[in-house]
Design a protein around this motif. Structure first.
Motif, PDB file in Angstrom:
ATOM      1  N   THR A  30       4.658   7.542  79.284  1.00 55.92           N
ATOM      2  CA  THR A  30       4.112   7.541  80.633  1.00 55.92           C
ATOM      3  C   THR A  30       3.031   6.473  80.682  1.00 55.92           C
ATOM      4  O   THR A  30       2.025   6.548  79.974  1.00 55.92           O
ATOM      5  CB  THR A  30       3.580   8.933  81.049  1.00 55.92           C
ATOM      6  N   LEU A  31       3.272   5.461  81.484  1.00 53.21           N
ATOM      7  CA  LEU A  31       2.375   4.298  81.567  1.00 53.21           C
ATOM      8  C   LEU A  31       2.183   3.923  83.031  1.00 53.21           C
ATOM      9  O   LEU A  31       2.556   2.850  83.492  1.00 53.21           O
ATOM     10  CB  LEU A  31       2.951   3.123  80.773  1.00 53.21           C
ATOM     11  N   THR A  87      -2.628  11.261  84.096  1.00 55.85           N
ATOM     12  CA  THR A  87      -3.755  12.177  83.915  1.00 55.85           C
ATOM     13  C   THR A  87      -3.595  12.897  82.578  1.00 55.85           C
ATOM     14  O   THR A  87      -2.493  12.944  82.012  1.00 55.85           O
ATOM     15  CB  THR A  87      -3.799  13.235  85.026  1.00 55.85           C
ATOM     16  N   PRO A  88      -4.671  13.498  82.066  1.00 57.74           N
ATOM     17  CA  PRO A  88      -4.529  14.303  80.852  1.00 57.74           C
ATOM     18  C   PRO A  88      -3.481  15.406  80.994  1.00 57.74           C
ATOM     19  O   PRO A  88      -2.738  15.688  80.056  1.00 57.74           O
ATOM     20  CB  PRO A  88      -5.936  14.878  80.649  1.00 57.74           C
ATOM     21  N   ARG A 119      -0.226  15.985  78.620  1.00 59.60           N
ATOM     22  CA  ARG A 119       0.047  17.243  77.926  1.00 59.60           C
ATOM     23  C   ARG A 119       1.450  17.758  78.256  1.00 59.60           C
ATOM     24  O   ARG A 119       2.157  18.276  77.386  1.00 59.60           O
ATOM     25  CB  ARG A 119      -1.009  18.287  78.295  1.00 59.60           C
ATOM     26  N   GLN A 120       1.843  17.612  79.518  1.00 61.32           N
ATOM     27  CA  GLN A 120       3.192  18.030  79.918  1.00 61.32           C
ATOM     28  C   GLN A 120       4.250  17.234  79.161  1.00 61.32           C
ATOM     29  O   GLN A 120       5.247  17.798  78.671  1.00 61.32           O
ATOM     30  CB  GLN A 120       3.371  17.839  81.424  1.00 61.32           C
ATOM     31  N   PRO A 166      -4.408   3.686  75.925  1.00 64.33           N
ATOM     32  CA  PRO A 166      -5.454   4.048  74.947  1.00 64.33           C
ATOM     33  C   PRO A 166      -6.404   5.142  75.416  1.00 64.33           C
ATOM     34  O   PRO A 166      -6.800   6.005  74.626  1.00 64.33           O
ATOM     35  CB  PRO A 166      -6.195   2.721  74.732  1.00 64.33           C
ATOM     36  N   LEU A 167      -6.763   5.142  76.688  1.00 63.92           N
ATOM     37  CA  LEU A 167      -7.711   6.127  77.216  1.00 63.92           C
ATOM     38  C   LEU A 167      -7.200   7.556  77.049  1.00 63.92           C
ATOM     39  O   LEU A 167      -7.987   8.494  76.897  1.00 63.92           O
ATOM     40  CB  LEU A 167      -7.970   5.841  78.697  1.00 63.92           C
ATOM     41  N   LEU A 168      -5.875   7.722  77.045  1.00 63.83           N
ATOM     42  CA  LEU A 168      -5.280   9.061  77.011  1.00 63.83           C
ATOM     43  C   LEU A 168      -4.794   9.461  75.618  1.00 63.83           C
ATOM     44  O   LEU A 168      -4.261  10.558  75.437  1.00 63.83           O
ATOM     45  CB  LEU A 168      -4.131   9.136  78.015  1.00 63.83           C
ATOM     46  N   VAL A 169      -4.990   8.594  74.645  1.00 64.52           N
ATOM     47  CA  VAL A 169      -4.547   8.895  73.278  1.00 64.52           C
ATOM     48  C   VAL A 169      -5.150  10.195  72.750  1.00 64.52           C
ATOM     49  O   VAL A 169      -4.427  11.038  72.191  1.00 64.52           O
ATOM     50  CB  VAL A 169      -4.863   7.714  72.336  1.00 64.52           C
ATOM     51  N   PRO A 170      -6.465  10.446  72.878  1.00 58.49           N
ATOM     52  CA  PRO A 170      -7.012  11.692  72.315  1.00 58.49           C
ATOM     53  C   PRO A 170      -6.353  12.948  72.884  1.00 58.49           C
ATOM     54  O   PRO A 170      -6.192  13.945  72.166  1.00 58.49           O
ATOM     55  CB  PRO A 170      -8.497  11.619  72.686  1.00 58.49           C
ATOM     56  N   HIS A 171      -5.956  12.919  74.148  1.00 59.08           N
ATOM     57  CA  HIS A 171      -5.304  14.078  74.751  1.00 59.08           C
ATOM     58  C   HIS A 171      -3.929  14.303  74.122  1.00 59.08           C
ATOM     59  O   HIS A 171      -3.532  15.447  73.868  1.00 59.08           O
ATOM     60  CB  HIS A 171      -5.179  13.875  76.265  1.00 59.08           C
ATOM     61  N   ALA A 172      -3.201  13.218  73.871  1.00 62.42           N
ATOM     62  CA  ALA A 172      -1.892  13.341  73.231  1.00 62.42           C
ATOM     63  C   ALA A 172      -2.038  13.817  71.791  1.00 62.42           C
ATOM     64  O   ALA A 172      -1.258  14.663  71.324  1.00 62.42           O
ATOM     65  CB  ALA A 172      -1.161  11.995  73.275  1.00 62.42           C
TER      66      ALA A 172
END
Length: 318
Positions: free
Chosen positions: A57-58, A63-64, A68-69, A105-111
């Motif tokens: 998803t890019l 969103t976080p 997660r979904q 990159p901003l969403l990497v920690p959530h993944a």
């Protein structure tokens, strides 16, 4: 025929240039579209295709919660209703997780948090994706942020402007710098083949990326048409085969974009098997970058078990 590659100013880049027979590559690639696979092998290939997929998803609206979904889908690709239906079939094998999810990159920690302990890799695009039009310093910051966030795979884009201007040494040096910035993370180098113009350029870009330290070479960002095509993929696989013959090193391959149905995925796997051999028939060395592909593969899995298709609302819509 091979000749040394030279920058525009005449300096040697040190990479041999290989001329590609475009007609021959097209004919050879077309051969795989005519291949038939025995029913006994088809189900195994469908399962392998799932294990090789990267879900992505890019979008600017990511969103976080959306990440997660997607991570839940990566770990359990079949929707609950479909899984329940399949579990009633004699001989059913559980649907495996996919290889990786890919996010900004901003969403990497959530993944990373969502996938903890699952074995599914976290990939992140970097280096001013998808254009690559930023200074090297800025692109390396992108890489460091993704790696520090927990990404274990980095998908970088090459500077197509520099490549098409003949600045091959610059392209090589930038890939090498990104590889160093990746640390232990694996580097997938996106060539954006739809912008390279010729199969000769695809081969040269493949050789540059491999020589500069790529763990994988990848066709496309998915933002440009055409993306992955059989002739382009075949040329890139041959570059990997030639490198392996010279060095013994195995480089991975990822066709991305435009592979939308199970039939195409099986054709690409036949090409992989016959060009590089069984050692590459693993998610560690081959990926599909095609989120739209998953549902059709699941449809075909259900059909292989039951002889019919599951109803459309039994599949994820994202």
């Amino acid at each position: 025929m091979t000749v040394p590659v030279r920058d525009r100013d005449g300096s040697l880049c040190g990479i041999p240039r290989v001329a590609v027979d475009a007609v021959g590559a097209g004919e050879r690639a077309g051969f795989f579209a005519k291949r038939s696979v025995k029913a006994a092998s088809k189900l195994d290939l469908l399962y392998l295709a799932i294990r090789m997929m990267d879900l992505t998803t890019l979008e600017g609206a990511d969103t976080p919660a959306r990440v997660r979904q997607m991570c839940r889908k990566a770990m359990q690709p079949a929707a609950p209703a479909l899984t329940e239906a399949l579990q009633k079939v004699e001989g059913f094998r559980p649907i495996p997780p996919v290889a990786a999810v890919c996010v900004y990159p901003l969403l990497v920690p959530h993944a990373v948090k969502a996938l903890e302990g699952s074995g599914v890799h976290v990939a992140s695009v970097a280096t001013a994706f998808p254009s690559g039009q930023a200074t090297l310093k800025t692109r390396l910051v992108d890489v460091h942020e993704a790696v520090e966030g927990g990404a274990d795979e980095i998908d970088m884009v090459i500077n197509r402007g520099a490549f098409l201007a003949g600045e091959y040494q610059q392209v090589f040096d930038e890939i090498a710098a990104v590889r160093e910035a990746c640390g232990a993370a694996h580097l997938k180098v996106i060539l954006e083949t739809g912008e390279l113009g010729t199969l000769d350029n695809v081969r040269l870009a493949s050789d540059l990326a491999i020589a500069a330290g790529a763990h994988f070479i990848k066709t496309s960002t998915g933002k440009i048409v055409p993306a992955a095509t059989p002739p382009v993929t075949l040329v890139m696989l041959q570059a990997i085969a030639d490198h392996h013959a010279r060095t013994g090193e195995k480089i991975g391959m990822k066709p991305a974009g435009g592979i939308r149905n199970a039939k195409q995925s099986i054709q690409y796997l036949c090409m992989l098997q016959e060009t590089l051999g069984p050692a590459w028939m693993t998610p560690e060395l081959y990926r599909f970058g095609a989120s739209a592909l998953l549902n059709d593969v699941l449809r075909q899995v259900y059909r292989q078990y039951t002889g019919r298709y599951y109803y459309d609302k039994g599949y994820s819509l994202d």
